[in-house]
Design an enzyme around this catalytic site. Structure first.
Site, short mmCIF file in Angstrom:
data_model
loop_
_atom_site.label_atom_id
_atom_site.label_comp_id
_atom_site.label_asym_id
_atom_site.label_seq_id
_atom_site.Cartn_x
_atom_site.Cartn_y
_atom_site.Cartn_z
CB SER A 108 -0.92 0.01 1.23
OG SER A 108 -1.57 1.25 1.36
CE1 TYR A 131 -5.36 5.14 -1.62
CE2 TYR A 131 -3.72 4.13 -0.18
CZ TYR A 131 -5.00 4.18 -0.68
OH TYR A 131 -5.93 3.27 -0.25
CB THR A 157 -5.68 3.67 -5.20
OG1 THR A 157 -5.31 2.29 -5.00
CG2 THR A 157 -7.03 3.90 -4.58
CE LYS A 216 -7.05 -1.83 -4.38
NZ LYS A 216 -8.02 -0.99 -3.64
CG HIS A 240 -10.95 1.53 -1.11
ND1 HIS A 240 -10.00 2.11 -1.92
CD2 HIS A 240 -10.40 1.52 0.13
CE1 HIS A 240 -8.95 2.45 -1.20
NE2 HIS A 240 -9.17 2.09 0.04
CG ASP A 271 -10.21 -5.33 -3.89
OD1 ASP A 271 -10.90 -4.92 -2.93
OD2 ASP A 271 -9.78 -4.56 -4.78
#
Length: 344
Positions: A108, A131, A157, A216, A240, A271
Protein backbone atom coordinates in the site's frame (compact mmCIF):
# COMPACT_ATOMS: atom_id res chain seq x y z
CA UNK A 1 4.03 -21.90 9.55
CA UNK A 2 1.78 -21.81 12.58
CA UNK A 3 -0.38 -24.84 13.27
CA UNK A 4 -2.67 -23.01 15.69
CA UNK A 5 -5.45 -22.51 13.15
CA UNK A 6 -7.12 -24.82 10.66
CA UNK A 7 -9.95 -22.66 9.26
CA UNK A 8 -10.26 -19.04 8.18
CA UNK A 9 -13.20 -18.27 10.52
CA UNK A 10 -11.04 -19.50 13.40
CA UNK A 11 -8.31 -17.01 12.45
CA UNK A 12 -10.85 -14.17 12.19
CA UNK A 13 -12.30 -15.05 15.59
CA UNK A 14 -8.87 -15.03 17.21
CA UNK A 15 -7.95 -11.71 15.56
CA UNK A 16 -11.08 -10.10 16.97
CA UNK A 17 -10.21 -11.45 20.41
CA UNK A 18 -6.67 -10.05 20.49
CA UNK A 19 -7.14 -6.71 18.72
CA UNK A 20 -8.19 -3.49 20.45
CA UNK A 21 -11.74 -2.48 19.55
CA UNK A 22 -10.67 0.48 17.41
CA UNK A 23 -8.21 -1.57 15.36
CA UNK A 24 -10.78 -4.31 14.79
CA UNK A 25 -13.42 -1.84 13.63
CA UNK A 26 -10.95 -0.05 11.36
CA UNK A 27 -10.11 -3.31 9.63
CA UNK A 28 -13.56 -4.90 9.64
CA UNK A 29 -15.76 -1.91 8.89
CA UNK A 30 -17.01 -0.10 5.83
CA UNK A 31 -18.44 3.25 4.83
CA UNK A 32 -21.67 4.69 6.27
CA UNK A 33 -24.40 1.98 6.28
CA UNK A 34 -21.86 -0.66 5.14
CA UNK A 35 -24.26 -1.64 2.33
CA UNK A 36 -21.42 -1.93 -0.20
CA UNK A 37 -19.50 -4.09 2.27
CA UNK A 38 -22.46 -6.47 2.58
CA UNK A 39 -23.18 -6.41 -1.17
CA UNK A 40 -19.68 -7.70 -1.86
CA UNK A 41 -20.50 -10.86 0.08
CA UNK A 42 -24.11 -11.17 -1.06
CA UNK A 43 -23.14 -10.85 -4.72
CA UNK A 44 -20.59 -13.65 -4.33
CA UNK A 45 -23.01 -15.88 -2.46
CA UNK A 46 -25.73 -15.45 -5.10
CA UNK A 47 -23.49 -17.28 -7.58
CA UNK A 48 -23.64 -21.08 -7.59
CA UNK A 49 -20.88 -23.33 -8.91
CA UNK A 50 -21.65 -25.88 -11.60
CA UNK A 51 -20.28 -29.32 -10.72
CA UNK A 52 -18.74 -31.59 -13.35
CA UNK A 53 -18.09 -35.17 -12.22
CA UNK A 54 -16.03 -38.12 -13.46
CA UNK A 55 -13.07 -35.87 -14.22
CA UNK A 56 -9.51 -37.00 -13.45
CA UNK A 57 -8.40 -34.34 -10.95
CA UNK A 58 -5.14 -35.89 -9.76
CA UNK A 59 -3.28 -32.96 -11.32
CA UNK A 60 -4.73 -29.51 -10.62
CA UNK A 61 -2.79 -26.55 -12.00
CA UNK A 62 -3.24 -23.31 -10.04
CA UNK A 63 -0.41 -21.43 -11.76
CA UNK A 64 -0.89 -18.22 -13.71
CA UNK A 65 0.96 -15.06 -14.78
CA UNK A 66 0.31 -11.42 -13.96
CA UNK A 67 2.00 -8.83 -16.18
CA UNK A 68 4.50 -11.48 -17.16
CA UNK A 69 5.23 -12.42 -13.55
CA UNK A 70 4.79 -16.18 -12.92
CA UNK A 71 2.64 -17.00 -9.90
CA UNK A 72 2.10 -20.45 -8.43
CA UNK A 73 -1.53 -19.59 -7.69
CA UNK A 74 -3.88 -16.74 -8.65
CA UNK A 75 -4.25 -14.98 -5.30
CA UNK A 76 -2.38 -11.89 -4.08
CA UNK A 77 -2.36 -9.92 -0.85
CA UNK A 78 -4.27 -6.69 -1.43
CA UNK A 79 -2.74 -3.35 -0.45
CA UNK A 80 -3.84 -2.28 3.02
CA UNK A 81 -2.89 0.82 4.96
CA UNK A 82 -2.53 1.01 8.71
CA UNK A 83 -0.96 -2.40 9.22
CA UNK A 84 0.94 -1.07 12.22
CA UNK A 85 -2.40 -1.20 14.04
CA UNK A 86 -2.45 -4.98 13.57
CA UNK A 87 1.19 -5.89 14.17
CA UNK A 88 4.17 -3.86 15.44
CA UNK A 89 6.09 -4.62 12.23
CA UNK A 90 3.09 -3.96 10.00
CA UNK A 91 3.90 -4.02 6.29
CA UNK A 92 7.28 -5.66 6.83
CA UNK A 93 5.66 -8.59 8.63
CA UNK A 94 2.94 -8.82 5.98
CA UNK A 95 5.66 -9.05 3.33
CA UNK A 96 7.24 -11.94 5.20
CA UNK A 97 3.89 -13.70 5.50
CA UNK A 98 3.05 -13.22 1.84
CA UNK A 99 6.39 -14.74 0.82
CA UNK A 100 5.90 -17.67 3.18
CA UNK A 101 2.47 -18.16 1.61
CA UNK A 102 4.05 -18.11 -1.87
CA UNK A 103 1.95 -15.10 -2.77
CA UNK A 104 2.39 -11.77 -4.50
CA UNK A 105 2.11 -8.75 -2.20
CA UNK A 106 0.72 -5.40 -3.28
CA UNK A 107 2.30 -2.86 -0.94
CA UNK A 108 0.00 0.00 0.00
CA UNK A 109 1.03 3.57 -0.69
CA UNK A 110 -0.24 4.21 2.83
CA UNK A 111 2.42 1.89 4.18
CA UNK A 112 3.97 2.75 7.49
CA UNK A 113 7.40 1.66 6.21
CA UNK A 114 9.68 2.87 3.42
CA UNK A 115 9.32 0.88 0.22
CA UNK A 116 12.98 -0.16 0.49
CA UNK A 117 12.46 -1.74 3.92
CA UNK A 118 9.50 -3.80 2.76
CA UNK A 119 11.34 -4.91 -0.37
CA UNK A 120 14.26 -6.13 1.74
CA UNK A 121 12.04 -7.91 4.26
CA UNK A 122 11.31 -10.94 2.09
CA UNK A 123 12.20 -12.50 -1.27
CA UNK A 124 8.59 -12.67 -2.47
CA UNK A 125 7.34 -10.74 -5.53
CA UNK A 126 5.85 -7.31 -4.91
CA UNK A 127 3.90 -4.66 -6.75
CA UNK A 128 3.27 -1.14 -5.49
CA UNK A 129 -0.09 0.59 -5.04
CA UNK A 130 0.25 4.37 -5.35
CA UNK A 131 -1.75 6.99 -3.50
CA UNK A 132 -0.92 10.34 -5.10
CA UNK A 133 -0.26 12.01 -1.74
CA UNK A 134 1.89 14.80 -3.13
CA UNK A 135 2.73 16.75 -6.24
CA UNK A 136 4.26 15.15 -9.32
CA UNK A 137 7.81 15.78 -8.16
CA UNK A 138 7.08 13.91 -4.94
CA UNK A 139 5.37 11.09 -6.82
CA UNK A 140 8.20 10.81 -9.35
CA UNK A 141 10.75 10.47 -6.56
CA UNK A 142 8.68 7.77 -4.84
CA UNK A 143 8.22 5.87 -8.11
CA UNK A 144 11.97 5.98 -8.75
CA UNK A 145 12.52 4.40 -5.33
CA UNK A 146 9.90 1.75 -6.11
CA UNK A 147 11.66 0.91 -9.37
CA UNK A 148 15.05 0.74 -7.70
CA UNK A 149 13.66 -1.57 -5.00
CA UNK A 150 12.56 -4.23 -7.48
CA UNK A 151 8.78 -3.87 -7.51
CA UNK A 152 7.17 -5.30 -10.64
CA UNK A 153 4.40 -2.73 -11.30
CA UNK A 154 2.79 0.50 -10.08
CA UNK A 155 -0.97 0.57 -9.56
CA UNK A 156 -2.65 3.94 -9.01
CA UNK A 157 -5.69 3.95 -6.71
CA UNK A 158 -8.35 6.33 -8.04
CA UNK A 159 -11.35 5.85 -5.74
CA UNK A 160 -10.11 7.87 -2.76
CA UNK A 161 -10.79 11.37 -4.04
CA UNK A 162 -12.24 11.90 -0.57
CA UNK A 163 -11.86 9.71 2.49
CA UNK A 164 -15.02 7.64 2.97
CA UNK A 165 -17.15 8.20 6.08
CA UNK A 166 -16.38 5.07 8.08
CA UNK A 167 -18.91 5.43 10.83
CA UNK A 168 -17.50 2.84 13.18
CA UNK A 169 -14.39 5.02 13.46
CA UNK A 170 -16.39 8.26 13.55
CA UNK A 171 -18.68 7.09 16.37
CA UNK A 172 -15.69 5.86 18.38
CA UNK A 173 -13.84 9.17 17.80
CA UNK A 174 -11.01 7.12 16.35
CA UNK A 175 -8.55 8.76 13.96
CA UNK A 176 -6.54 6.15 12.01
CA UNK A 177 -4.10 8.83 10.89
CA UNK A 178 -3.33 9.83 14.48
CA UNK A 179 -3.08 6.19 15.53
CA UNK A 180 -0.51 5.54 12.81
CA UNK A 181 1.57 8.65 13.49
CA UNK A 182 4.36 6.63 15.13
CA UNK A 183 5.00 4.55 12.00
CA UNK A 184 8.50 5.11 10.54
CA UNK A 185 7.37 6.24 7.07
CA UNK A 186 5.70 9.66 6.68
CA UNK A 187 2.91 10.31 4.18
CA UNK A 188 3.24 12.67 1.26
CA UNK A 189 3.21 16.42 1.75
CA UNK A 190 -0.32 16.86 0.36
CA UNK A 191 -2.68 14.08 1.38
CA UNK A 192 -5.53 15.83 -0.44
CA UNK A 193 -3.85 15.70 -3.85
CA UNK A 194 -6.13 12.79 -4.76
CA UNK A 195 -9.03 15.27 -5.01
CA UNK A 196 -7.62 16.71 -8.21
CA UNK A 197 -6.52 13.49 -9.96
CA UNK A 198 -7.65 13.18 -13.58
CA UNK A 199 -6.86 11.03 -16.59
CA UNK A 200 -3.99 13.41 -17.31
CA UNK A 201 -2.28 12.06 -14.18
CA UNK A 202 -2.61 8.52 -15.54
CA UNK A 203 -0.97 9.62 -18.79
CA UNK A 204 1.78 11.31 -16.77
CA UNK A 205 2.33 8.14 -14.73
CA UNK A 206 2.65 6.12 -17.93
CA UNK A 207 5.43 8.45 -19.11
CA UNK A 208 7.15 8.59 -15.73
CA UNK A 209 7.79 4.93 -14.98
CA UNK A 210 9.30 2.10 -16.97
CA UNK A 211 7.16 -0.35 -14.97
CA UNK A 212 3.76 -1.63 -16.08
CA UNK A 213 0.98 0.51 -14.65
CA UNK A 214 -2.50 -0.31 -13.43
CA UNK A 215 -5.55 1.52 -12.12
CA UNK A 216 -7.30 0.32 -8.97
CA UNK A 217 -10.91 1.35 -8.40
CA UNK A 218 -12.48 0.67 -11.80
CA UNK A 219 -16.18 -0.23 -11.53
CA UNK A 220 -17.58 0.51 -15.00
CA UNK A 221 -16.82 -0.67 -18.55
CA UNK A 222 -16.59 2.98 -19.65
CA UNK A 223 -13.72 3.68 -17.26
CA UNK A 224 -12.06 0.38 -18.17
CA UNK A 225 -12.03 1.38 -21.85
CA UNK A 226 -10.69 4.83 -20.98
CA UNK A 227 -7.91 3.18 -18.99
CA UNK A 228 -6.97 1.04 -21.97
CA UNK A 229 -6.79 4.18 -24.11
CA UNK A 230 -4.13 5.60 -21.77
CA UNK A 231 -1.99 2.47 -22.04
CA UNK A 232 -2.90 0.92 -18.69
CA UNK A 233 -1.85 -2.74 -18.51
CA UNK A 234 -3.76 -3.78 -15.40
CA UNK A 235 -7.41 -3.04 -14.61
CA UNK A 236 -8.31 -3.51 -10.95
CA UNK A 237 -12.03 -3.96 -10.30
CA UNK A 238 -12.62 -2.72 -6.77
CA UNK A 239 -15.02 -0.79 -4.57
CA UNK A 240 -12.28 -0.47 -1.95
CA UNK A 241 -13.71 -3.32 0.09
CA UNK A 242 -16.84 -1.30 0.80
CA UNK A 243 -14.79 1.35 2.60
CA UNK A 244 -15.29 4.31 0.25
CA UNK A 245 -18.51 4.86 -1.74
CA UNK A 246 -21.47 3.29 0.04
CA UNK A 247 -24.51 1.98 -1.87
CA UNK A 248 -22.53 0.90 -4.93
CA UNK A 249 -22.59 -2.60 -6.40
CA UNK A 250 -20.66 -5.65 -5.30
CA UNK A 251 -17.29 -6.01 -7.00
CA UNK A 252 -18.07 -9.40 -8.53
CA UNK A 253 -21.21 -7.94 -10.14
CA UNK A 254 -19.08 -5.26 -11.79
CA UNK A 255 -16.54 -7.80 -13.04
CA UNK A 256 -18.18 -9.50 -16.09
CA UNK A 257 -19.02 -6.35 -18.11
CA UNK A 258 -15.54 -4.99 -17.44
CA UNK A 259 -13.98 -8.27 -18.59
CA UNK A 260 -16.02 -7.97 -21.78
CA UNK A 261 -14.92 -4.37 -22.31
CA UNK A 262 -11.25 -5.16 -21.74
CA UNK A 263 -11.42 -8.13 -24.13
CA UNK A 264 -8.04 -9.51 -23.13
CA UNK A 265 -6.15 -6.25 -23.66
CA UNK A 266 -5.09 -5.97 -20.01
CA UNK A 267 -4.72 -8.11 -16.91
CA UNK A 268 -7.66 -7.96 -14.50
CA UNK A 269 -7.44 -8.03 -10.71
CA UNK A 270 -10.49 -7.98 -8.46
CA UNK A 271 -10.98 -7.59 -4.72
CA UNK A 272 -13.95 -7.17 -2.41
CA UNK A 273 -15.21 -9.95 -0.15
CA UNK A 274 -13.14 -12.83 -1.50
CA UNK A 275 -12.38 -14.63 1.73
CA UNK A 276 -13.00 -18.28 0.78
CA UNK A 277 -11.72 -20.59 -1.95
CA UNK A 278 -15.19 -20.85 -3.45
CA UNK A 279 -15.33 -17.07 -3.83
CA UNK A 280 -11.92 -16.99 -5.51
CA UNK A 281 -12.99 -19.66 -8.00
CA UNK A 282 -16.10 -17.66 -8.95
CA UNK A 283 -14.04 -14.54 -9.72
CA UNK A 284 -11.53 -16.50 -11.78
CA UNK A 285 -14.34 -18.15 -13.75
CA UNK A 286 -15.78 -14.71 -14.54
CA UNK A 287 -12.49 -13.50 -16.00
CA UNK A 288 -10.24 -12.22 -13.23
CA UNK A 289 -6.55 -12.93 -13.75
CA UNK A 290 -5.78 -12.66 -10.03
CA UNK A 291 -7.96 -12.23 -6.95
CA UNK A 292 -6.64 -9.93 -4.23
CA UNK A 293 -7.53 -10.75 -0.63
CA UNK A 294 -7.38 -8.21 2.15
CA UNK A 295 -9.12 -9.05 5.38
CA UNK A 296 -8.22 -12.75 5.37
CA UNK A 297 -4.52 -11.80 5.31
CA UNK A 298 -5.15 -8.98 7.80
CA UNK A 299 -6.70 -11.28 10.38
CA UNK A 300 -3.78 -13.67 9.91
CA UNK A 301 -1.37 -10.81 10.59
CA UNK A 302 -3.21 -9.85 13.77
CA UNK A 303 -3.54 -13.45 14.94
CA UNK A 304 0.07 -14.57 14.54
CA UNK A 305 2.19 -12.19 12.47
CA UNK A 306 3.84 -13.54 9.33
CA UNK A 307 3.06 -17.11 10.37
CA UNK A 308 -0.60 -16.18 10.66
CA UNK A 309 -0.62 -14.59 7.22
CA UNK A 310 1.01 -17.68 5.71
CA UNK A 311 -1.45 -19.91 7.55
CA UNK A 312 -4.46 -17.97 6.23
CA UNK A 313 -3.09 -18.06 2.70
CA UNK A 314 -2.33 -21.75 2.96
CA UNK A 315 -5.89 -22.50 4.06
CA UNK A 316 -7.25 -20.38 1.22
CA UNK A 317 -5.05 -22.18 -1.28
CA UNK A 318 -6.23 -25.58 -0.05
CA UNK A 319 -9.84 -24.39 -0.24
CA UNK A 320 -9.35 -23.24 -3.83
CA UNK A 321 -7.77 -26.53 -4.87
CA UNK A 322 -10.51 -28.52 -3.16
CA UNK A 323 -13.23 -26.42 -4.79
CA UNK A 324 -11.64 -26.87 -8.21
CA UNK A 325 -11.40 -30.61 -7.75
CA UNK A 326 -14.96 -31.03 -6.51
CA UNK A 327 -16.28 -28.96 -9.42
CA UNK A 328 -14.26 -30.99 -11.93
CA UNK A 329 -11.78 -28.25 -12.89
CA UNK A 330 -8.10 -29.01 -13.44
CA UNK A 331 -6.56 -25.66 -14.43
CA UNK A 332 -7.27 -22.02 -13.59
CA UNK A 333 -6.31 -21.20 -17.19
CA UNK A 334 -9.31 -23.10 -18.56
CA UNK A 335 -12.02 -21.73 -16.26
CA UNK A 336 -14.96 -20.14 -18.06
CA UNK A 337 -18.03 -18.07 -17.08
CA UNK A 338 -20.40 -21.01 -17.52
CA UNK A 339 -18.86 -22.54 -14.39
CA UNK A 340 -21.08 -20.23 -12.30
CA UNK A 341 -24.71 -19.21 -12.46
CA UNK A 342 -26.89 -16.92 -10.42
CA UNK A 343 -29.40 -18.21 -7.87
CA UNK A 344 -31.65 -16.02 -5.73
Amino acid sequence: MTDKFVTLPEIRKHAKKVLPRDAWNFGDGGAETETTLRRNHRAINRLAIRQDVLVDIREIDLSTRLLGLPLSWPVAVAPMGGLILFHPQGDVEMARGAAQGDTLQFLSGASGWPVEDVAKASPGPKMFQLYHHGDRAWAADLIARVEASGYHAVVLTVDVQLYGRRERDIVNRFSPRDAMSHAPNPRGPDANYQERLTWDDVAWLKKTTRLPIGIKGIMTPRDAKRALDTGVELIWVSNHGGRQLDQTQGAIDALPPIVDAVAGQAAIVVDGGFNRGTAVLKALALGATVVAVGRAALWGLAADGAAGVACALGILRRELRTTMGLSGQTSVKSLSPDLVFRVD
